[in-house]
Design a protein around this motif. Structure first.
Motif, short mmCIF file in Angstrom:
data_model
loop_
_atom_site.label_atom_id
_atom_site.label_comp_id
_atom_site.label_asym_id
_atom_site.label_seq_id
_atom_site.Cartn_x
_atom_site.Cartn_y
_atom_site.Cartn_z
N LYS A 183 39.71 57.77 1.68
CA LYS A 183 39.59 57.33 0.36
C LYS A 183 39.50 55.56 1.11
O LYS A 183 38.54 54.89 -0.18
N LEU A 184 40.38 54.72 1.66
CA LEU A 184 40.36 53.71 2.33
C LEU A 184 39.55 53.16 2.95
O LEU A 184 38.47 52.64 1.95
N ARG A 185 38.81 53.95 3.49
CA ARG A 185 37.68 54.48 4.18
C ARG A 185 36.38 53.79 3.65
O ARG A 185 35.10 52.91 3.78
N ASP A 186 35.92 54.99 3.12
CA ASP A 186 34.76 54.24 1.93
C ASP A 186 34.96 53.70 1.09
O ASP A 186 33.90 53.07 0.88
N LYS A 187 35.67 53.38 0.19
CA LYS A 187 36.32 52.06 -0.25
C LYS A 187 35.96 50.74 0.82
O LYS A 187 34.91 49.57 0.30
N ALA A 188 36.42 51.11 2.34
CA ALA A 188 35.74 49.62 2.16
C ALA A 188 34.52 49.67 3.06
O ALA A 188 34.09 48.35 3.31
N ASN A 226 37.17 37.69 1.19
CA ASN A 226 37.75 37.42 -0.16
C ASN A 226 39.00 38.31 0.12
O ASN A 226 39.73 39.62 0.68
N ASN A 227 40.17 38.24 -0.49
CA ASN A 227 41.67 39.04 -1.27
C ASN A 227 41.18 40.63 -1.26
O ASN A 227 42.56 41.42 -0.49
N GLN A 228 40.64 40.73 -1.84
CA GLN A 228 40.71 42.35 -2.20
C GLN A 228 39.95 42.82 -0.81
O GLN A 228 40.52 44.03 -0.81
N ILE A 229 39.41 42.28 -0.79
CA ILE A 229 39.12 43.19 1.02
C ILE A 229 39.44 43.17 2.15
O ILE A 229 39.91 43.90 2.95
N GLN A 230 40.43 41.75 2.06
CA GLN A 230 41.23 42.38 3.07
C GLN A 230 42.59 42.52 2.81
O GLN A 230 42.69 43.79 3.11
N ARG A 231 42.64 43.37 1.24
CA ARG A 231 43.64 44.87 1.15
C ARG A 231 43.49 45.23 1.57
O ARG A 231 44.31 46.31 2.33
N THR A 232 42.35 46.44 1.22
CA THR A 232 41.47 47.13 1.90
C THR A 232 41.66 47.26 3.26
O THR A 232 42.01 48.27 3.83
N LEU A 233 40.96 46.38 3.76
CA LEU A 233 40.52 46.67 5.33
C LEU A 233 41.94 46.97 5.90
O LEU A 233 42.69 46.90 6.70
N GLY A 234 43.64 45.94 5.66
CA GLY A 234 45.18 45.91 5.82
C GLY A 234 44.92 47.86 5.48
O GLY A 234 45.85 48.26 6.16
N GLU A 281 45.78 50.51 8.39
CA GLU A 281 47.27 50.87 8.85
C GLU A 281 47.46 52.29 8.91
O GLU A 281 47.71 52.93 10.07
N LEU A 282 46.30 53.50 8.56
CA LEU A 282 46.57 55.16 7.88
C LEU A 282 45.76 54.75 9.54
O LEU A 282 45.81 56.12 10.15
N ARG A 283 44.68 54.06 9.86
CA ARG A 283 43.74 53.97 11.72
C ARG A 283 44.55 54.05 12.44
O ARG A 283 43.79 54.48 13.40
N LYS A 284 45.34 53.26 12.79
CA LYS A 284 46.08 52.86 14.10
C LYS A 284 45.76 53.84 15.12
O LYS A 284 46.24 53.06 15.80
N PRO A 285 46.50 55.24 14.75
CA PRO A 285 46.19 56.13 15.85
C PRO A 285 44.57 56.45 16.25
O PRO A 285 44.78 57.49 18.28
N ALA A 286 43.92 55.69 16.11
CA ALA A 286 42.44 56.37 16.67
C ALA A 286 42.39 55.41 18.26
O ALA A 286 42.55 53.97 18.59
N GLN A 287 41.64 55.67 18.55
CA GLN A 287 41.62 55.19 20.38
C GLN A 287 40.18 54.65 20.32
O GLN A 287 39.94 53.45 20.90
N SER A 288 39.43 55.20 19.21
CA SER A 288 37.85 54.29 19.24
C SER A 288 38.23 53.01 18.96
O SER A 288 39.34 52.73 18.03
N THR A 332 34.49 58.76 11.16
CA THR A 332 35.20 59.86 10.86
C THR A 332 35.94 60.30 10.53
O THR A 332 36.38 61.19 9.22
N ASN A 333 37.47 60.26 10.73
CA ASN A 333 38.71 60.27 10.96
C ASN A 333 39.46 59.60 11.83
O ASN A 333 38.75 58.74 12.46
N THR A 334 40.04 59.74 11.48
CA THR A 334 42.25 59.01 12.65
C THR A 334 41.70 59.25 13.42
O THR A 334 41.64 58.24 14.12
N LYS A 335 41.40 59.66 14.13
CA LYS A 335 40.80 60.11 15.86
C LYS A 335 39.52 60.49 16.24
O LYS A 335 39.46 60.45 17.13
#
Length: 290
Positions: A127-132, A178-186, A190-197, A203-206
Protein backbone atom coordinates in the motif's frame (compact mmCIF):
# COMPACT_ATOMS: atom_id res chain seq x y z
CA UNK A 1 29.26 -1.71 -33.97
CA UNK A 2 25.62 -2.16 -32.92
CA UNK A 3 26.68 -3.80 -29.66
CA UNK A 4 29.03 -0.93 -28.82
CA UNK A 5 26.30 1.57 -29.69
CA UNK A 6 23.82 -0.08 -27.30
CA UNK A 7 26.44 -0.08 -24.53
CA UNK A 8 26.83 3.66 -25.20
CA UNK A 9 23.03 4.16 -24.96
CA UNK A 10 22.90 2.26 -21.67
CA UNK A 11 25.67 4.47 -20.29
CA UNK A 12 23.62 7.53 -21.26
CA UNK A 13 20.66 6.15 -19.26
CA UNK A 14 18.30 5.64 -22.19
CA UNK A 15 15.12 3.93 -20.95
CA UNK A 16 14.34 0.31 -21.74
CA UNK A 17 11.30 1.47 -23.70
CA UNK A 18 13.43 3.71 -25.96
CA UNK A 19 15.96 0.92 -26.49
CA UNK A 20 13.15 -1.46 -27.44
CA UNK A 21 11.93 1.08 -30.03
CA UNK A 22 15.47 1.36 -31.42
CA UNK A 23 15.74 -2.43 -31.71
CA UNK A 24 12.44 -2.59 -33.61
CA UNK A 25 13.52 0.26 -35.93
CA UNK A 26 16.78 -1.57 -36.61
CA UNK A 27 14.91 -4.76 -37.52
CA UNK A 28 12.54 -2.85 -39.82
CA UNK A 29 15.48 -1.18 -41.60
CA UNK A 30 17.31 -4.49 -41.95
CA UNK A 31 14.20 -6.14 -43.45
CA UNK A 32 13.67 -3.26 -45.90
CA UNK A 33 17.32 -3.29 -47.02
CA UNK A 34 17.42 -7.13 -47.01
CA UNK A 35 20.52 -6.77 -44.88
CA UNK A 36 22.78 -3.71 -44.81
CA UNK A 37 26.34 -2.68 -44.05
CA UNK A 38 26.64 0.34 -41.75
CA UNK A 39 29.90 1.35 -43.42
CA UNK A 40 28.44 1.55 -46.95
CA UNK A 41 24.81 2.64 -46.45
CA UNK A 42 23.95 5.92 -48.22
CA UNK A 43 21.67 8.84 -47.50
CA UNK A 44 19.53 7.88 -50.50
CA UNK A 45 18.97 4.43 -48.97
CA UNK A 46 17.70 6.00 -45.77
CA UNK A 47 15.42 8.44 -47.64
CA UNK A 48 13.90 5.51 -49.54
CA UNK A 49 13.39 3.74 -46.21
CA UNK A 50 11.56 6.74 -44.71
CA UNK A 51 9.41 7.03 -47.86
CA UNK A 52 8.58 3.34 -47.53
CA UNK A 53 7.41 3.86 -43.92
CA UNK A 54 5.17 6.75 -45.03
CA UNK A 55 3.63 4.65 -47.84
CA UNK A 56 2.96 1.85 -45.39
CA UNK A 57 0.93 4.23 -43.24
CA UNK A 58 3.31 4.59 -40.29
CA UNK A 59 2.37 7.55 -38.08
CA UNK A 60 4.34 10.80 -38.11
CA UNK A 61 5.42 10.06 -34.54
CA UNK A 62 6.87 6.69 -35.53
CA UNK A 63 8.69 8.14 -38.55
CA UNK A 64 10.16 10.96 -36.46
CA UNK A 65 11.36 8.46 -33.83
CA UNK A 66 12.90 6.35 -36.62
CA UNK A 67 14.75 9.41 -37.99
CA UNK A 68 16.10 10.16 -34.51
CA UNK A 69 17.18 6.55 -34.19
CA UNK A 70 19.05 6.70 -37.52
CA UNK A 71 20.74 10.00 -36.70
CA UNK A 72 21.81 8.70 -33.30
CA UNK A 73 23.23 5.46 -34.70
CA UNK A 74 25.21 7.09 -37.49
CA UNK A 75 26.34 10.00 -35.29
CA UNK A 76 27.86 7.37 -33.00
CA UNK A 77 29.60 5.84 -36.03
CA UNK A 78 31.00 9.24 -36.99
CA UNK A 79 32.20 9.95 -33.44
CA UNK A 80 34.04 6.64 -33.47
CA UNK A 81 35.63 7.25 -36.92
CA UNK A 82 33.66 4.41 -38.52
CA UNK A 83 32.05 6.88 -40.97
CA UNK A 84 33.29 10.19 -42.30
CA UNK A 85 29.83 11.77 -42.43
CA UNK A 86 26.34 11.01 -41.17
CA UNK A 87 24.09 9.69 -43.98
CA UNK A 88 20.99 10.51 -41.86
CA UNK A 89 21.81 14.22 -41.50
CA UNK A 90 19.52 15.38 -44.31
CA UNK A 91 16.45 13.25 -43.58
CA UNK A 92 13.28 15.36 -43.72
CA UNK A 93 11.01 14.91 -40.72
CA UNK A 94 7.23 14.92 -41.27
CA UNK A 95 5.12 17.66 -39.69
CA UNK A 96 3.80 16.58 -36.31
CA UNK A 97 0.32 17.75 -35.38
CA UNK A 98 0.18 19.67 -32.10
CA UNK A 99 -1.76 17.86 -29.40
CA UNK A 100 -2.89 19.11 -26.02
CA UNK A 101 -0.96 17.26 -23.32
CA UNK A 102 -3.22 14.95 -21.31
CA UNK A 103 -3.51 15.92 -17.64
CA UNK A 104 -5.72 15.02 -14.68
CA UNK A 105 -8.16 17.56 -13.29
CA UNK A 106 -7.83 18.66 -9.68
CA UNK A 107 -11.06 16.80 -8.86
CA UNK A 108 -9.72 13.55 -10.32
CA UNK A 109 -6.48 14.03 -8.40
CA UNK A 110 -8.31 14.43 -5.11
CA UNK A 111 -10.31 11.25 -5.79
CA UNK A 112 -7.14 9.35 -6.73
CA UNK A 113 -5.15 10.50 -3.68
CA UNK A 114 -8.11 9.91 -1.37
CA UNK A 115 -8.33 6.32 -2.63
CA UNK A 116 -4.60 5.74 -2.07
CA UNK A 117 -4.94 7.05 1.52
CA UNK A 118 -8.00 4.97 2.39
CA UNK A 119 -7.09 1.83 0.42
CA UNK A 120 -7.49 -1.32 2.51
CA UNK A 121 -5.20 -4.24 1.65
CA UNK A 122 -3.48 -6.82 3.86
CA UNK A 123 0.06 -5.87 2.85
CA UNK A 124 0.79 -2.43 4.33
CA UNK A 125 4.17 -2.39 2.57
CA UNK A 126 2.56 -2.70 -0.88
CA UNK A 127 0.00 0.00 0.00
CA UNK A 128 2.73 2.49 0.96
CA UNK A 129 4.97 1.47 -1.93
CA UNK A 130 2.21 2.08 -4.49
CA UNK A 131 1.31 5.39 -2.85
CA UNK A 132 4.99 6.44 -2.95
CA UNK A 133 5.24 5.59 -6.67
CA UNK A 134 2.23 7.77 -7.54
CA UNK A 135 3.39 10.68 -5.36
CA UNK A 136 6.95 10.59 -6.75
CA UNK A 137 5.51 11.10 -10.24
CA UNK A 138 2.77 13.53 -9.25
CA UNK A 139 4.55 15.68 -6.64
CA UNK A 140 8.14 15.45 -7.95
CA UNK A 141 7.61 15.02 -11.71
CA UNK A 142 9.82 11.93 -11.92
CA UNK A 143 9.89 9.74 -15.01
CA UNK A 144 9.05 6.09 -14.36
CA UNK A 145 12.65 5.03 -15.03
CA UNK A 146 13.84 7.67 -12.57
CA UNK A 147 11.47 6.24 -9.94
CA UNK A 148 12.71 2.75 -10.75
CA UNK A 149 16.39 3.75 -10.42
CA UNK A 150 15.93 5.88 -7.29
CA UNK A 151 18.11 4.70 -4.40
CA UNK A 152 17.54 5.04 -0.67
CA UNK A 153 20.69 7.16 -0.44
CA UNK A 154 19.10 9.72 -2.79
CA UNK A 155 16.37 10.53 -0.24
CA UNK A 156 17.11 13.12 2.47
CA UNK A 157 14.01 13.32 4.66
CA UNK A 158 15.43 15.75 7.29
CA UNK A 159 16.23 18.29 4.54
CA UNK A 160 13.10 17.34 2.52
CA UNK A 161 15.02 16.77 -0.71
CA UNK A 162 15.33 14.06 -3.32
CA UNK A 163 18.27 13.73 -5.70
CA UNK A 164 17.82 12.34 -9.20
CA UNK A 165 21.24 11.00 -10.15
CA UNK A 166 22.11 10.62 -13.82
CA UNK A 167 18.54 10.92 -15.09
CA UNK A 168 17.73 11.12 -18.77
CA UNK A 169 20.71 12.52 -20.76
CA UNK A 170 22.83 12.00 -17.60
CA UNK A 171 21.39 15.05 -15.83
CA UNK A 172 21.45 15.29 -12.02
CA UNK A 173 18.86 17.41 -10.25
CA UNK A 174 17.71 18.16 -6.71
CA UNK A 175 13.96 18.20 -6.01
CA UNK A 176 12.28 19.50 -2.83
CA UNK A 177 9.80 17.20 -1.12
CA UNK A 178 6.45 18.46 0.18
CA UNK A 179 5.14 17.39 3.60
CA UNK A 180 2.80 14.76 2.18
CA UNK A 181 5.38 12.78 0.23
CA UNK A 182 7.89 13.20 3.07
CA UNK A 183 5.44 11.44 5.40
CA UNK A 184 4.71 8.72 2.83
CA UNK A 185 8.40 8.00 2.22
CA UNK A 186 9.14 8.04 5.96
CA UNK A 187 6.47 5.39 6.68
CA UNK A 188 7.49 3.38 3.61
CA UNK A 189 11.16 3.32 4.62
CA UNK A 190 10.25 2.05 8.09
CA UNK A 191 8.60 -1.01 6.53
CA UNK A 192 11.36 -1.40 3.96
CA UNK A 193 14.27 -1.53 6.46
CA UNK A 194 15.04 -5.29 6.20
CA UNK A 195 15.65 -4.99 2.45
CA UNK A 196 19.23 -5.42 1.30
CA UNK A 197 18.73 -3.72 -2.08
CA UNK A 198 20.01 -0.16 -2.50
CA UNK A 199 17.01 0.75 -4.70
CA UNK A 200 14.02 2.49 -3.11
CA UNK A 201 11.04 0.84 -4.85
CA UNK A 202 10.99 -2.95 -4.54
CA UNK A 203 8.53 -5.74 -5.27
CA UNK A 204 8.55 -6.67 -1.57
CA UNK A 205 10.65 -5.90 1.52
CA UNK A 206 13.48 -8.22 0.52
CA UNK A 207 13.35 -8.34 -3.26
CA UNK A 208 14.63 -6.39 -6.28
CA UNK A 209 13.38 -3.46 -8.36
CA UNK A 210 9.93 -3.43 -9.91
CA UNK A 211 9.97 -4.23 -13.62
CA UNK A 212 10.05 -1.13 -15.85
CA UNK A 213 6.82 -2.05 -17.67
CA UNK A 214 5.02 -2.83 -14.40
CA UNK A 215 4.81 0.87 -13.51
CA UNK A 216 2.35 1.59 -16.33
CA UNK A 217 0.25 -1.40 -15.34
CA UNK A 218 0.32 -0.34 -11.68
CA UNK A 219 -0.79 3.27 -12.35
CA UNK A 220 -3.54 2.09 -14.70
CA UNK A 221 -4.82 -0.50 -12.19
CA UNK A 222 -4.78 1.91 -9.24
CA UNK A 223 -6.65 4.60 -11.19
CA UNK A 224 -9.35 2.11 -12.20
CA UNK A 225 -9.71 0.90 -8.62
CA UNK A 226 -10.08 4.55 -7.56
CA UNK A 227 -13.01 4.83 -9.98
CA UNK A 228 -11.40 7.27 -12.42
CA UNK A 229 -13.07 7.22 -15.84
CA UNK A 230 -10.05 8.56 -17.70
CA UNK A 231 -6.71 7.23 -18.88
CA UNK A 232 -3.90 7.56 -16.32
CA UNK A 233 -0.25 6.79 -17.13
CA UNK A 234 3.13 7.73 -15.60
CA UNK A 235 3.52 10.40 -18.31
CA UNK A 236 0.08 11.88 -17.57
CA UNK A 237 1.04 12.19 -13.89
CA UNK A 238 4.24 13.97 -14.96
CA UNK A 239 2.25 16.24 -17.32
CA UNK A 240 -0.11 17.06 -14.45
CA UNK A 241 2.83 17.95 -12.18
CA UNK A 242 4.11 20.49 -14.71
CA UNK A 243 0.68 21.92 -15.56
CA UNK A 244 -0.38 22.45 -11.95
CA UNK A 245 2.88 24.24 -11.13
CA UNK A 246 2.46 26.48 -14.17
CA UNK A 247 -1.13 27.34 -13.25
CA UNK A 248 0.01 28.34 -9.75
CA UNK A 249 2.46 30.84 -11.24
CA UNK A 250 5.72 28.85 -11.21
CA UNK A 251 8.04 30.00 -14.00
CA UNK A 252 8.79 27.79 -17.00
CA UNK A 253 12.49 28.01 -16.11
CA UNK A 254 11.86 26.54 -12.63
CA UNK A 255 9.62 23.80 -14.05
CA UNK A 256 12.33 22.99 -16.60
CA UNK A 257 14.83 22.45 -13.77
CA UNK A 258 12.41 20.30 -11.76
CA UNK A 259 11.57 18.10 -14.76
CA UNK A 260 15.18 17.73 -15.91
CA UNK A 261 14.74 19.10 -19.43
CA UNK A 262 17.69 20.39 -21.44
CA UNK A 263 15.50 22.81 -23.45
CA UNK A 264 12.70 25.02 -22.17
CA UNK A 265 10.75 24.26 -25.37
CA UNK A 266 10.44 20.66 -24.21
CA UNK A 267 8.99 21.85 -20.92
CA UNK A 268 6.38 23.97 -22.72
CA UNK A 269 5.16 20.87 -24.60
CA UNK A 270 4.30 19.18 -21.29
CA UNK A 271 2.09 21.99 -20.09
CA UNK A 272 -1.61 22.01 -20.89
CA UNK A 273 -3.26 24.99 -19.23
CA UNK A 274 -6.87 24.42 -18.18
CA UNK A 275 -9.74 26.41 -19.68
CA UNK A 276 -10.43 28.02 -16.29
CA UNK A 277 -6.81 29.15 -16.00
CA UNK A 278 -6.86 30.60 -19.52
CA UNK A 279 -10.15 32.37 -18.76
CA UNK A 280 -8.58 33.97 -15.67
CA UNK A 281 -5.59 35.06 -17.73
CA UNK A 282 -7.81 36.53 -20.46
CA UNK A 283 -9.77 38.47 -17.84
CA UNK A 284 -6.59 40.41 -17.12
CA UNK A 285 -6.97 42.09 -20.52
CA UNK A 286 -7.70 45.79 -19.72
CA UNK A 287 -10.36 46.18 -22.46
CA UNK A 288 -12.43 43.30 -21.09
CA UNK A 289 -13.44 45.48 -18.15
CA UNK A 290 -13.97 48.78 -19.94
Amino acid sequence: IIKKWFIHLHQRNYSENTLAIFVQSLKTLDAFMEGFDIKTIRGSDLRMFISYLARKGYSANTIIRTCHFLRNLFAFCCDNKILAQNPADHLILPQLSQRIAAVLTENYLRIFLSYLNSRTIKDEYVKLRDKAVVELMLFCGLRRNEVRCLKVSHINLPEQTLKVVQGKFRKDRLIPLNNQIQRTLGKYLELRKPAQSRFLILTNTKSNQLDYMYYSYLIRRLSRMAGLKTKVTPKILRNTFATMLFEKGVSLRSIQELMGHTRIGTTAQYISASVNYLREEMNKHPLFHS
